[in-house]
Design a protein around this motif. Structure first.
Motif, mmCIF file in Angstrom:
data_model
loop_
_atom_site.group_PDB
_atom_site.id
_atom_site.type_symbol
_atom_site.label_atom_id
_atom_site.label_comp_id
_atom_site.label_asym_id
_atom_site.label_seq_id
_atom_site.Cartn_x
_atom_site.Cartn_y
_atom_site.Cartn_z
ATOM 1 N N UNK A 78 0.831 -1.212 0.000
ATOM 2 C CA UNK A 78 0.000 0.000 0.000
ATOM 3 C C UNK A 78 0.861 1.256 0.000
ATOM 4 N N UNK A 79 1.946 1.232 0.809
ATOM 5 C CA UNK A 79 2.856 2.374 0.822
ATOM 6 C C UNK A 79 3.479 2.592 -0.548
ATOM 7 N N UNK A 80 3.852 1.483 -1.178
ATOM 8 C CA UNK A 80 4.430 1.596 -2.527
ATOM 9 C C UNK A 80 3.413 2.163 -3.508
ATOM 10 N N UNK A 81 2.144 1.722 -3.362
ATOM 11 C CA UNK A 81 1.104 2.258 -4.247
ATOM 12 C C UNK A 81 0.907 3.754 -4.014
ATOM 13 N N UNK A 82 0.854 4.141 -2.707
ATOM 14 C CA UNK A 82 0.716 5.568 -2.402
ATOM 15 C C UNK A 82 1.906 6.357 -2.935
ATOM 16 N N UNK A 83 3.104 5.779 -2.743
ATOM 17 C CA UNK A 83 4.305 6.444 -3.249
ATOM 18 C C UNK A 83 4.253 6.566 -4.766
ATOM 19 N N UNK A 84 3.751 5.511 -5.401
ATOM 20 C CA UNK A 84 3.633 5.554 -6.858
ATOM 21 C C UNK A 84 2.654 6.641 -7.291
ATOM 22 N N UNK A 85 1.522 6.742 -6.546
ATOM 23 C CA UNK A 85 0.536 7.788 -6.858
ATOM 24 C C UNK A 85 1.159 9.167 -6.676
ATOM 25 N N UNK A 86 1.906 9.336 -5.551
ATOM 26 C CA UNK A 86 2.560 10.624 -5.304
ATOM 27 C C UNK A 86 3.579 10.941 -6.390
ATOM 28 N N UNK A 87 4.350 9.910 -6.783
ATOM 29 C CA UNK A 87 5.349 10.128 -7.830
ATOM 30 C C UNK A 87 4.689 10.496 -9.157
ATOM 31 N N UNK A 88 3.563 9.824 -9.455
ATOM 32 C CA UNK A 88 2.845 10.160 -10.687
ATOM 33 C C UNK A 88 2.311 11.587 -10.636
ATOM 34 N N UNK A 89 1.767 11.969 -9.444
ATOM 35 C CA UNK A 89 1.273 13.342 -9.299
ATOM 36 C C UNK A 89 2.416 14.340 -9.415
ATOM 37 N N UNK A 90 3.553 14.011 -8.778
ATOM 38 C CA UNK A 90 4.721 14.893 -8.864
ATOM 39 C C UNK A 90 5.218 15.001 -10.304
ATOM 40 N N UNK A 91 5.223 13.870 -10.994
ATOM 41 C CA UNK A 91 5.636 13.882 -12.397
ATOM 42 C C UNK A 91 4.696 14.740 -13.234
ATOM 43 N N UNK A 92 3.393 14.615 -12.947
ATOM 44 C CA UNK A 92 2.423 15.429 -13.681
ATOM 45 C C UNK A 92 2.618 16.908 -13.384
ATOM 46 N N UNK A 93 2.881 17.236 -12.079
ATOM 47 C CA UNK A 93 3.144 18.637 -11.726
ATOM 48 C C UNK A 93 4.394 19.150 -12.425
ATOM 49 N N UNK A 94 5.437 18.318 -12.433
ATOM 50 C CA UNK A 94 6.671 18.741 -13.101
ATOM 51 C C UNK A 94 6.443 18.957 -14.592
ATOM 52 N N UNK A 95 5.658 18.065 -15.199
ATOM 53 C CA UNK A 95 5.365 18.238 -16.619
ATOM 54 C C UNK A 95 4.557 19.514 -16.858
ATOM 55 N N UNK A 96 3.588 19.791 -15.937
ATOM 56 C CA UNK A 96 2.802 21.020 -16.063
ATOM 57 C C UNK A 96 3.691 22.245 -15.889
ATOM 58 N N UNK A 97 4.591 22.185 -14.873
ATOM 59 C CA UNK A 97 5.519 23.299 -14.673
ATOM 60 C C UNK A 97 6.439 23.463 -15.878
#
Length: 252
Positions: A78-97
């Motif tokens: 579950x932690x890995x899944x949450x981390x994956x979700x956070x990483x995907x969100x961070x990646x999306x934010x970085x792409x938006x930035x």
């Protein structure tokens, strides 16, 4: 292991020939052997139950350990899944930035290009203005030369007029445009023609006023009222000269 008891051999013919035949069944030995067997069976049962209890405890412990490992694995998953979700969100934010940064860079480049063009246009305009200023400066120098020549030619006539009128009008800072005016009269007192009668006329604001009059004039307030009604400065100067003449005449 206990010693095995063997049944004794029985001579049936001899036994039947006896008057009171009896067979020794060895009941005491059987009872003892039976007790020993039951004791051994009880001990085995205890050992078996103890072993089974230990196995159950071990099985429960192993089951609990496996359950804990399973829960830990699930929590880690579950932690890995949450981390994956956070990483995907961070990646999306970085792409938006990154997209915003690229858009900002493009906008800045357009602005720089616009400013470069405007700077070139402004530089051309500055050159034109500089050329116009130089032309105006040359024209001004020509006009100044002409005016200085005319002033030099008119100066003797001006001095002659001042001597004839016995009056000089000048600004306190060398200019009479928007500054207090200094007016000097002479040839008023017959006994002392060179004596100067002066006053300062402040025309920088309304109502006009005379802060200094030398000598003081008793009729000055009346003359100032008339000036502020008519705003005729030259008539006021003539009236002031006449007032100085009247003042001198009244004292002789």
């Amino acid at each position: 292991m206990g010693r095995r008891l063997r049944a004794p051999r029985i001579d049936l013919a001899a036994l039947v020939a006896e008057d009171n035949p009896q067979i020794d069944l060895k009941v005491d030995a059987f009872d003892k052997a039976n007790r020993d067997f039951l004791k051994a069976l009880g001990e085995y049962k205890i050992r078996y139950m103890t072993a089974m209890a230990e196995k159950r405890e071990q099985a429960e412990a192993e089951k609990k350990r496996l359950a804990e490992r399973t829960r830990a694995a699930e929590a880690e998953t579950n932690q890995c899944k949450l981390k994956e979700i956070e990483l995907l969100a961070e990646l999306e934010r970085e792409q938006e930035e990154k997209r915003k940064a690229e858009m900002a860079i493009t906008s800045v480049k357009r602005q720089v290009e616009t400013l470069r063009k405007k700077a070139a246009e402004d530089e051309t305009e500055v050159e034109n203005v500089r050329a116009m200023a130089e032309n105006l400066q040359r024209e001004k120098e020509k006009e100044r030369t002409v005016l200085e020549a005319r002033a030099a030619s008119v100066l003797p006539y001006l001095e002659a007029c001042q001597q004839t009128l016995a009056c000089i009008i000048e600004g306190l800072d060398g200019s009479i445009d928007g500054e207090p005016i200094l007016v000097r009269f002479w040839e008023i007192q017959p006994s002392d023609p060179g004596r100067e009668f002066t006053f300062i006329l402040d025309v920088t604001s309304t109502p006009y006023r005379v802060p200094i009059s030398n000598p003081p004039l008793p009729t000055l307030p009346i003359l100032l009222d008339e000036l502020n009604k008519t705003l005729d400065i030259y008539a006021f100067i003539m009236s002031m000269r006449q007032a100085f003449v009247d003042l001198v005449s009244s004292r002789t």
